[in-house]
Scaffold this motif. Sequence first.
Motif, PDB file in Angstrom:
ATOM      1  N   TYR A 222       0.833  -1.204   0.000  1.00  8.70           N
ATOM      2  CA  TYR A 222       0.000   0.000   0.000  1.00  8.70           C
ATOM      3  C   TYR A 222       0.870   1.257   0.000  1.00  8.70           C
ATOM      4  O   TYR A 222       0.606   2.218  -0.737  1.00  8.70           O
ATOM      5  CB  TYR A 222      -0.916  -0.005   1.224  1.00  8.70           C
ATOM      6  CG  TYR A 222      -1.860   1.174   1.297  1.00  8.70           C
ATOM      7  CD1 TYR A 222      -2.935   1.292   0.415  1.00  8.70           C
ATOM      8  CD2 TYR A 222      -1.675   2.181   2.246  1.00  8.70           C
ATOM      9  CE1 TYR A 222      -3.802   2.377   0.478  1.00  8.70           C
ATOM     10  CE2 TYR A 222      -2.534   3.263   2.315  1.00  8.70           C
ATOM     11  CZ  TYR A 222      -3.597   3.357   1.433  1.00  8.70           C
ATOM     12  OH  TYR A 222      -4.448   4.439   1.496  1.00  8.70           O
ATOM     13  N   LEU A 223       1.931   1.241   0.788  1.00  7.49           N
ATOM     14  CA  LEU A 223       2.829   2.396   0.830  1.00  7.49           C
ATOM     15  C   LEU A 223       3.533   2.615  -0.502  1.00  7.49           C
ATOM     16  O   LEU A 223       3.735   3.753  -0.927  1.00  7.49           O
ATOM     17  CB  LEU A 223       3.864   2.224   1.943  1.00  7.49           C
ATOM     18  CG  LEU A 223       3.383   2.428   3.384  1.00  7.49           C
ATOM     19  CD1 LEU A 223       4.492   2.066   4.355  1.00  7.49           C
ATOM     20  CD2 LEU A 223       2.924   3.865   3.604  1.00  7.49           C
ATOM     21  N   VAL A 224       3.936   1.529  -1.154  1.00  5.86           N
ATOM     22  CA  VAL A 224       4.643   1.652  -2.434  1.00  5.86           C
ATOM     23  C   VAL A 224       3.811   2.433  -3.438  1.00  5.86           C
ATOM     24  O   VAL A 224       4.329   3.245  -4.211  1.00  5.86           O
ATOM     25  CB  VAL A 224       5.008   0.259  -2.989  1.00  5.86           C
ATOM     26  CG1 VAL A 224       5.493   0.355  -4.434  1.00  5.86           C
ATOM     27  CG2 VAL A 224       6.083  -0.389  -2.120  1.00  5.86           C
ATOM     28  N   ALA A 248       7.016   1.100  -8.944  1.00  6.53           N
ATOM     29  CA  ALA A 248       7.643   2.412  -8.843  1.00  6.53           C
ATOM     30  C   ALA A 248       7.985   2.960 -10.218  1.00  6.53           C
ATOM     31  O   ALA A 248       7.908   4.175 -10.455  1.00  6.53           O
ATOM     32  CB  ALA A 248       8.895   2.335  -7.970  1.00  6.53           C
ATOM     33  N   GLY A 249       8.373   2.073 -11.131  1.00  2.00           N
ATOM     34  CA  GLY A 249       8.681   2.518 -12.484  1.00  2.00           C
ATOM     35  C   GLY A 249       7.475   3.150 -13.159  1.00  2.00           C
ATOM     36  O   GLY A 249       7.582   4.188 -13.827  1.00  2.00           O
ATOM     37  N   LYS A 250       6.308   2.537 -12.991  1.00  6.89           N
ATOM     38  CA  LYS A 250       5.093   3.100 -13.580  1.00  6.89           C
ATOM     39  C   LYS A 250       4.750   4.453 -12.968  1.00  6.89           C
ATOM     40  O   LYS A 250       4.182   5.328 -13.632  1.00  6.89           O
ATOM     41  CB  LYS A 250       3.939   2.122 -13.394  1.00  6.89           C
ATOM     42  CG  LYS A 250       4.071   0.856 -14.225  1.00  6.89           C
ATOM     43  CD  LYS A 250       2.893  -0.077 -14.000  1.00  6.89           C
ATOM     44  CE  LYS A 250       3.048  -1.347 -14.838  1.00  6.89           C
ATOM     45  NZ  LYS A 250       1.928  -2.287 -14.616  1.00  6.89           N
ATOM     46  N   LEU A 251       5.094   4.618 -11.685  1.00  6.10           N
ATOM     47  CA  LEU A 251       4.804   5.874 -10.991  1.00  6.10           C
ATOM     48  C   LEU A 251       5.920   6.904 -11.159  1.00  6.10           C
ATOM     49  O   LEU A 251       5.796   8.027 -10.667  1.00  6.10           O
ATOM     50  CB  LEU A 251       4.597   5.593  -9.497  1.00  6.10           C
ATOM     51  CG  LEU A 251       3.379   4.745  -9.130  1.00  6.10           C
ATOM     52  CD1 LEU A 251       3.483   4.278  -7.686  1.00  6.10           C
ATOM     53  CD2 LEU A 251       2.100   5.526  -9.358  1.00  6.10           C
ATOM     54  N   LEU A 252       7.018   6.506 -11.834  1.00  9.89           N
ATOM     55  CA  LEU A 252       8.217   7.349 -11.945  1.00  9.89           C
ATOM     56  C   LEU A 252       8.673   7.805 -10.567  1.00  9.89           C
ATOM     57  O   LEU A 252       8.995   8.967 -10.346  1.00  9.89           O
ATOM     58  CB  LEU A 252       7.948   8.557 -12.859  1.00  9.89           C
ATOM     59  CG  LEU A 252       7.635   8.214 -14.316  1.00  9.89           C
ATOM     60  CD1 LEU A 252       7.388   9.487 -15.121  1.00  9.89           C
ATOM     61  CD2 LEU A 252       8.758   7.394 -14.939  1.00  9.89           C
ATOM     62  N   ARG A 253       8.707   6.846  -9.639  1.00  2.00           N
ATOM     63  CA  ARG A 253       9.067   7.116  -8.245  1.00  2.00           C
ATOM     64  C   ARG A 253      10.433   6.503  -7.962  1.00  2.00           C
ATOM     65  O   ARG A 253      10.636   5.309  -8.216  1.00  2.00           O
ATOM     66  CB  ARG A 253       7.999   6.511  -7.329  1.00  2.00           C
ATOM     67  CG  ARG A 253       8.212   6.738  -5.853  1.00  2.00           C
ATOM     68  CD  ARG A 253       6.943   6.366  -5.099  1.00  2.00           C
ATOM     69  NE  ARG A 253       5.847   7.269  -5.480  1.00  2.00           N
ATOM     70  CZ  ARG A 253       4.565   7.037  -5.193  1.00  2.00           C
ATOM     71  NH1 ARG A 253       4.221   5.939  -4.547  1.00  2.00           N
ATOM     72  NH2 ARG A 253       3.631   7.906  -5.557  1.00  2.00           N
ATOM     73  N   PRO A 254      11.394   7.266  -7.470  1.00  4.99           N
ATOM     74  CA  PRO A 254      12.729   6.704  -7.219  1.00  4.99           C
ATOM     75  C   PRO A 254      12.710   5.632  -6.146  1.00  4.99           C
ATOM     76  O   PRO A 254      11.926   5.689  -5.194  1.00  4.99           O
ATOM     77  CB  PRO A 254      13.552   7.917  -6.795  1.00  4.99           C
ATOM     78  CG  PRO A 254      12.556   8.915  -6.310  1.00  4.99           C
ATOM     79  CD  PRO A 254      11.322   8.691  -7.109  1.00  4.99           C
ATOM     80  N   VAL A 255      13.579   4.645  -6.314  1.00  3.92           N
ATOM     81  CA  VAL A 255      13.685   3.550  -5.354  1.00  3.92           C
ATOM     82  C   VAL A 255      15.157   3.256  -5.067  1.00  3.92           C
ATOM     83  O   VAL A 255      16.030   3.470  -5.907  1.00  3.92           O
ATOM     84  CB  VAL A 255      13.026   2.257  -5.872  1.00  3.92           C
ATOM     85  CG1 VAL A 255      11.525   2.427  -6.049  1.00  3.92           C
ATOM     86  CG2 VAL A 255      13.668   1.778  -7.168  1.00  3.92           C
ATOM     87  N   THR A 256      15.395   2.780  -3.871  1.00  2.81           N
ATOM     88  CA  THR A 256      16.651   2.118  -3.530  1.00  2.81           C
ATOM     89  C   THR A 256      16.277   0.720  -3.080  1.00  2.81           C
ATOM     90  O   THR A 256      15.433   0.550  -2.195  1.00  2.81           O
ATOM     91  CB  THR A 256      17.392   2.857  -2.400  1.00  2.81           C
ATOM     92  OG1 THR A 256      17.722   4.181  -2.832  1.00  2.81           O
ATOM     93  CG2 THR A 256      18.677   2.121  -2.041  1.00  2.81           C
ATOM     94  N   LEU A 257      16.879  -0.286  -3.699  1.00  2.00           N
ATOM     95  CA  LEU A 257      16.535  -1.674  -3.423  1.00  2.00           C
ATOM     96  C   LEU A 257      17.789  -2.442  -3.028  1.00  2.00           C
ATOM     97  O   LEU A 257      18.711  -2.590  -3.828  1.00  2.00           O
ATOM     98  CB  LEU A 257      15.905  -2.324  -4.658  1.00  2.00           C
ATOM     99  CG  LEU A 257      14.651  -1.654  -5.234  1.00  2.00           C
ATOM    100  CD1 LEU A 257      14.272  -2.307  -6.551  1.00  2.00           C
ATOM    101  CD2 LEU A 257      13.503  -1.752  -4.241  1.00  2.00           C
TER     102      LEU A 257
END
Length: 483
Positions: A222-224, A248-257
């Motif tokens: 839900y948070l993602v 996150a890619g669809k949302l253009l939201r940066p991630v650190t994994l």
Amino acid sequence: MTDEVNTLSYDSLYIGGEWHKPSSSESLTVTSASTGLAIGHVPLSTHADADTAVAAARRAFNDPTGWAHWQPIERARALVRLADELDARKEEMARRVSAQNGMPYSTSINFEAAVPAGVLRYYAALLEQTPTEERRAGVMGGTTLIHRTPLGVVAAIVPWNFPQTLTFFKLAPALAAGNTIVVKPSSETLLDFALLGEAVAAAGIPAGVVNILTNGKELGEYLVGHPDIDKISFTGSTPVGREIAGRAGKLLRPVTLELGGKSAALILDDADLASNTEALFFASLLNNGQTCFASTRILAPRSRYDEVVGFYEALAKGSVVGDALDPATQIGPMVSANHRSTVEGYIQRGIADGATLVTGGGRPDIDSGWFVTPTIFADVDNTLAIAREEIFGPVLSIIPYEGDDEAIRIANDSAYGLGGTVWTSDPERALRVAKQVQTGTIGINHYLPDFAAPYGGVKGSGVGRELGPEGLAHYQQLHSVYL
């Protein structure tokens, strides 16, 4: 020290700088990995609670006089205050973590109780040394002012194996950069996060800057996708990381994994095993093997293969297995009954696939808890499941090789690339080999991530880096002003 942690019950969530009554009356039961008994209860966070936490973080971030607009030196002082408050609670923090996830107390007191404060102090010092602006001469006849600004509201989703250490790999640089944060721990380790909330409040961190939720994978999902989250920082399994990256890619939201690993220990033919016994144990069996960077593939030269197998057999047999809260314990239990079943399934698969079970493979003579005897496999081909898949338990596979080039090839023949080690008496040879291993981090005759160096993986082990100045940069965005 071997007494169990007293049963702890919490009825509130740390949100918006206060202990917030949850929207649901449901609770989560926390159990001891060493006994299987309940040791605590915490409220269950719902989507409504997540919305409240994100909104509190957004208000704190948008406050024109708030955290994001404080001078770096002011944020640095606040980080040091939080470090001091964590230091005051370090023994209790170590006990709670060990009781929940089975981490030996000797490990948790040095990691879970010490690393968070250390990382906070590192970033506090870095803030004082790192300017937020620079002027750069252009090639078009002008000058550019490059301004580093915080991203906004960060969602940090952390696992159970090193819950506090991995939280502060995210929280410390995120706060240092001026972001606000919503932390979602694993449902296996929640009592330590109640203690974290107490420390944040006592340190005087402004309301809404740090918010803590409870629940499992569903709340993380839900948070993602939450519309008011600006960045996701996740540590966990590779399959879940791929799901997060896709959303996150669809949302253009940066991630650190920071994801899984199946690291290799390259034991070269001149390695001094006896002098490195403690370091070899640490590199491969730290936290009962429940460590993402663990070197669980042991690459041994054929000329010394029997010797290496014998060394690891003795290492496993000589390890003290017991209650995680006993200071003498070196190998504690698995985090849960389900996880123990997973580890035991891999052991049976290794036997079925033809690997030689040298020692272990069963359960120790302990009446309760989720224990697995330290297990060593020999005659392992790198194509077997036990050599390719992350087991996350005290199970090591010893793989033969002929010559340094083959050792490097086998080390690189993996879907992962997080950690690794090289063991040799020749420093130049060690560095030559280490540079050819496809991994984000690697140690020579030891392995220990350093606060000042970037930490993270390649291939299936993730994207982005934590720690060091690079970790701070992942929580900033660049703003160019052409002068």
